[in-house]
Enzyme design. Structure first.
Site: not given
Length: 129
Positions: A40, A61, A81, A97, A106-107
């Site tokens: 990835e 700081d 991720e 497919e 996935k989106d």
């Protein structure tokens, strides 16, 4: 086919109990890190980002709570991720497919990662500016 509803079978598939289970789980986690790093590009980029941001977070700081936020947000993005990549792998394993549900899954994983990056920007700019 293995019946995973059987508690004995489920325990065997999980790789033991007690210390053996913890050691197995740690090994599986390390394999997951190696697979993500190897396959990835986005994960490798986030590792690089963490390599830059985490030392800066230790150096500046700021209060302990601010330091925690500066450390946690890049690490959270790495975590997101890993989850996003695992979703992509599972979707691709099921079928390459083109399908609207696969695209949505996935989106949404990508959107989660986008939000992780937004958190980094918001926290870091709020604390350091």
């Amino acid at each position: 086919m293995t019946d995973v509803s059987d508690p004995k079978t489920a325990r065997e598939l999980k790789g033991g109990t007690g210390l053996r289970r913890i050691l197995n789980a740690t090994g599986y986690s390390m394999q997951g890190f190696r697979a993500a790093f190897r396959t990835e590009p986005a994960f490798r980029q986030l590792v690089l980002l963490n390599a830059v941001l985490l030392p800066i977070a230790l150096w500046v700081d700021v209060s302990p709570v601010e330091r925690a936020l500066l450390l946690l947000t890049p690490l959270l993005s790495l975590t997101i991720e890993l989850i996003n990549s695992s979703i992509e792998h599972v979707v691709d394993r099921i079928s390459l497919e083109l399908h609207p549900l696969s695209k949505s899954a996935k989106d949404m994983g990508s959107a989660a990662q986008f939000m992780g990056l937004v958190l980094i920007v918001v926290c870091w700019t709020t604390i350091l500016l």
